[in-house]
Scaffold this motif. Structure first.
Motif, PDB file in Angstrom:
ATOM      1  N   VAL A  23     -82.962 -63.525  88.803  1.00  0.00           N
ATOM      2  CA  VAL A  23     -81.816 -63.185  88.021  1.00  0.00           C
ATOM      3  C   VAL A  23     -82.224 -62.716  86.641  1.00  0.00           C
ATOM      4  N   VAL A  64     -80.844 -66.257  94.937  1.00  0.00           N
ATOM      5  CA  VAL A  64     -80.079 -65.573  93.873  1.00  0.00           C
ATOM      6  C   VAL A  64     -78.774 -65.499  94.172  1.00  0.00           C
ATOM      7  N   THR A 121     -76.055 -60.377  83.391  1.00  0.00           N
ATOM      8  CA  THR A 121     -76.244 -61.168  84.543  1.00  0.00           C
ATOM      9  C   THR A 121     -75.232 -60.823  85.602  1.00  0.00           C
TER      10      THR A 121
END
Length: 217
Positions: A23, A64, A121
């Motif tokens: 990430v 993820v 993110t």
């Protein structure tokens, strides 16, 4: 003198650490930059460690995506617990629209805070979703995650209706999909304009509109 051996890391811990590293790579360099070699370099581990931990890049991507889903699940769990406290009057009677609005608004604002706190993110996860439109294998993984998002929202909406003593006008599967599109679309808009007040105002209005679909007995 022989070099000191690295301490052995439990597999689940390693999986979590490498997923977090993945990430971080995506947030910094873009979702397209995610490779097992990039993760190994970022984590300062041999490339083989990544392949030992995850059987394929798809497995890494699944981990993820799971991190993102778990984060949203935590938001809904907190909102569900708060709603359980708020959706009944002190005498134990059911309330309805106003408290359902409060519960939805709280969830949406928590999501807004989550996005604003980590824009890179959130961008990376949206990039993965866009990449999935051109990659059949990635699309299948994203579809799995989307289905779980829908399940979380469906359960949350069902709980709100039960606690308020009512029913939703719209089929829950459709309502959850609409809610999912709304909050993610609002996040995309914020990532483009970075207008915090507008982001929250859009989500507050969305909560109002959604709450009106609950009919109490």
């Amino acid at each position: 003198m022989a070099p000191a051996k690295r301490p052995r890391v439990p597999l689940e811990q390693r999986r979590s650490e490498l997923a977090e590293t993945a990430v971080r790579v995506m947030a910094r360099d873009g979702a397209w930059a995610l490779t097992t070699r990039a993760v190994a370099a970022e984590a300062s581990v041999p490339h083989g460690t990544v392949h030992y931990t995850f059987s394929s890049k798809d497995e890494l991507l699944r981990a993820v995506l799971r991190r993102d889903l778990n984060g949203f699940a935590a938001l809904t769990e907190t909102a569900r617990a708060d709603a359980g406290d708020d959706l009944a009057d002190s005498d134990g009677s059911r309330t309805g629209h106003s408290d359902t609005l409060t519960a939805l608004t709280a969830l949406f604002m928590a999501y807004a805070d989550h996005v604003i706190a980590a824009p890179d993110t959130e961008t990376a996860y949206l990039e993965l979703s866009l990449m999935a439109s051109r990659d059949a294998e990635l699309r299948a993984l994203v579809q799995e995650t989307d289905a779980e998002y829908a399940g979380l929202l469906t359960r949350y909406l069902s709980d709100l209706a039960e606690q308020a003593g009512g029913t939703w006008d719209t089929d829950l599967r459709v309502l959850a999909a609409l809610m999912q599109s709304t909050v993610f679309g609002a996040a995309m808009g914020w990532l483009e304009n970075r207008d915090d007040d507008l982001f929250r105002a859009v989500l507050a209005e969305a909560a109002t509109q959604f709450s009106r679909g609950l009919r109490t007995r």
